[in-house]
Write an enzyme that holds these catalytic residues in place. Structure first.
Site, short mmCIF file in Angstrom:
data_model
loop_
_atom_site.label_atom_id
_atom_site.label_comp_id
_atom_site.label_asym_id
_atom_site.label_seq_id
_atom_site.Cartn_x
_atom_site.Cartn_y
_atom_site.Cartn_z
N ASP A 71 -3.12 -2.52 -4.61
CA ASP A 71 -2.65 -3.89 -4.32
C ASP A 71 -1.22 -4.09 -4.80
OD1 ASP A 71 -3.69 -3.65 -6.90
OD2 ASP A 71 -4.82 -5.53 -6.85
N ASP A 130 1.29 2.24 7.78
CA ASP A 130 1.77 1.21 8.70
C ASP A 130 2.71 0.24 7.97
OD1 ASP A 130 0.08 2.33 10.67
OD2 ASP A 130 -0.51 0.37 11.45
N TYR A 142 -13.79 7.88 5.78
CA TYR A 142 -13.70 8.35 7.16
C TYR A 142 -14.79 9.31 7.59
CZ TYR A 142 -9.36 5.99 8.31
OH TYR A 142 -8.41 5.03 8.61
N LYS A 198 -7.86 2.42 -6.50
CA LYS A 198 -8.33 1.08 -6.87
C LYS A 198 -9.41 1.25 -7.93
CE LYS A 198 -8.46 -3.38 -6.43
NZ LYS A 198 -7.46 -4.23 -7.08
N ASP A 226 -3.81 5.27 5.33
CA ASP A 226 -3.71 4.70 6.68
C ASP A 226 -2.98 3.36 6.61
OD1 ASP A 226 -4.28 4.28 9.47
OD2 ASP A 226 -5.83 2.88 8.83
C1 IPM Z 1 -4.08 6.53 12.36
C2 IPM Z 1 -5.09 5.68 13.07
C3 IPM Z 1 -6.48 6.26 12.97
C4 IPM Z 1 -6.85 6.35 11.51
C5 IPM Z 1 -7.55 5.48 13.78
C6 IPM Z 1 -7.22 5.43 15.23
C7 IPM Z 1 -8.93 6.00 13.59
O1 IPM Z 1 -5.04 4.37 12.59
O2 IPM Z 1 -3.94 7.72 12.69
O3 IPM Z 1 -3.38 6.02 11.48
O4 IPM Z 1 -7.32 5.37 10.92
O5 IPM Z 1 -6.64 7.41 10.93
MN MN Z 2 -3.38 3.99 11.24
#
Ligand code: IPM
Ligand code: MN
Ligand code: NAD
Length: 349
Positions: A220, A248, A137, A188, A244
């Site tokens: 993985d 999700d 990042y 990884k 990240d």
């Molecule tokens: C999150 C988002 C951000 C990240 C993006 C928008 C840059 O996906 O906060 O999870 O990758 O951190």
């Molecule tokens: Mn995200």
């Protein structure tokens, strides 16, 4: 005596401003029940402001956020009119980095059993500690021969011992303080030898926490196990990018992005709180975005301000809304953003 806290909001783009605006009354009411007043300041930064002025986050705003506020609540950044995403990098990633908010704390918890897409009874309750200040990042790298058939893009992934150690330590300390008995560290290192630093430091830092079991998973296989047996995980600590992605995945296990909240923290400093979701451009302006993630981000904020009971009451009200079917279409309901948020606010003591 009533305490007062200053909170800056950046609604941002797409559904960001809608969910933040909707969330505020519930957060405010919960704070009031804890005898605290929140003084809100709404900042205009986002794609509209960037397109109109060329400014992403001006220096003065950054120093103000660094020096003068008790917490920051952000909606989401990301707009198709800014395909390079410069404003999001400066505002969201810029604040995480420049405020050195090195812990991205992302809880994944069953709020209602029916929301889990897996078979069987799955009481899911784990927290992802995502390293928030380096990895891929930093945006470092090189490019050459751009626009040609031989274009090359090189992204530098940065892992430094002090920064890896501190996120590992934060995860262990949280586990200890919250009665967790096992931490899973994910990397990884079989394919990316640089990740071996995480293995070494995991053992070194973990030695200070002998009561907490350590386990390692390549990312993985962790992704697979999170789908097969998510209930066995307690604390996951990992690098910025993997955190990240896994957060999700975690959101998908418990009802989706409309319910996932996160806190960007540096112990002892003001934190930045946000839903995990993005700006969801197709939903913007329709009144259908789920405000629960923003409200739960508010609960994490209340907790960071020392208002633990207020935070718990917000979570309880969200659970009640789910039980009562007071939900937006993403969760199968018919209510609007505003209606769900109002129902939750009115449910609070
Ligand atoms: C999150 C988002 C951000 C990240 C993006 C928008 C840059 O996906 O906060 O999870 O990758 O951190
Ligand atoms: Mn995200
Ligand atoms: P997204 O999170 O915006 O949407 C992913 C999916 O989840 C979509 O189907 C969307 O409709 C749904 N969704 C998200 N939030 C929801 C909510 N509150 N209620 C109901 N449904 C919801 O992710 P994306 O589509 O990959 O990204 C869109 C934009 O947001 C991009 O510009 C991206 O960079 C940005 N983004 C920003 C942040 C942030 O600021 N924290 C986080 C993720 C993505």
């Amino acid at each position: 005596m009533a305490r007062s806290f200053s909170v800056a909001t950046i609604g941002g783009d797409g559904i960001g401003p809608e969910v933040i605006e909707a969330a505020i009354p519930a957060i405010e009411r919960a704070a009031a029940s804890g005898d605290a007043t929140l003084v809100w300041e709404h900042l205009p930064y986002g794609a509209d402001h960037f397109l109109a002025t060329g400014e992403t986050l001006p220096d003065g705003a950054f120093t103000h956020l660094r020096d003068d506020v008790d917490a920051i609540l952000i909606g989401a950044l990301g707009d198709p009119r800014v395909p390079g995403n410069e404003h999001a990098r400066d505002i969201l990633l810029g604040l995480r980095l420049k405020l050195d908010l090195y812990v991205n704390f992302r809880p994944t918890r069953t709020l209602h059993p029916d929301l889990c897409p897996l078979k069987g009874d799955r009481p899911i309750d784990f927290v992802i500690f995502r390293e928030n200040t380096e990895g891929f990042y930093l945006g470092r790298g090189d490019s050459s021969r751009e626009g040609t058939a031989e274009e090359e893009q090189i992204a530098h992934e940065v892992h430094t011992a002090p920064k890896v150690s501190r996120i590992l330590r934060a995860a262990f300390e949280w586990a200890r303080a919250n009665g967790r008995t096992r931490i899973t560290m994910s990397d990884k290192s079989n394919a990316v030898p640089m990740h071996r630093l995480w293995r070494r430091l995991f053992d070194e830092v973990g030695a200070d926490f002998p009561e907490i079991a350590r386990e390692h998973r390549y990312v993985d296989v962790l992704a697979m196990e999170l789908v097969q047996a998510p209930e066995r995980f307690q604390v996951i600590v990992t690098n910025n990018l993997f955190g990240d992605i896994l957060s999700d995945l975690g959101a998908g296990l418990v009802g989706g992005l409309g319910l996932a909240a996160s806190a960007n923290l540096h112990p002892g400093r003001a934190g930045l709180f946000e839903p995990v979701h993005g700006s969801a451009p197709p939903l913007a302006g329709k009144g259908v975005a789920n405000p629960m993630a923003a409200i739960l981000a508010g609960a994490l904020m209340l907790e960071s301000l020392g208002l633990d009971d207020a935070a718990r009451s917000v979570e309880a009200a969200v659970r009640d809304a789910l039980t009562e079917g007071q939900t937006t279409p993403d969760l199968g309901g018919k209510r609007s953003t505003e209606e769900v948020a109002r129902w939750i606010a009115e449910r609070l003591p």
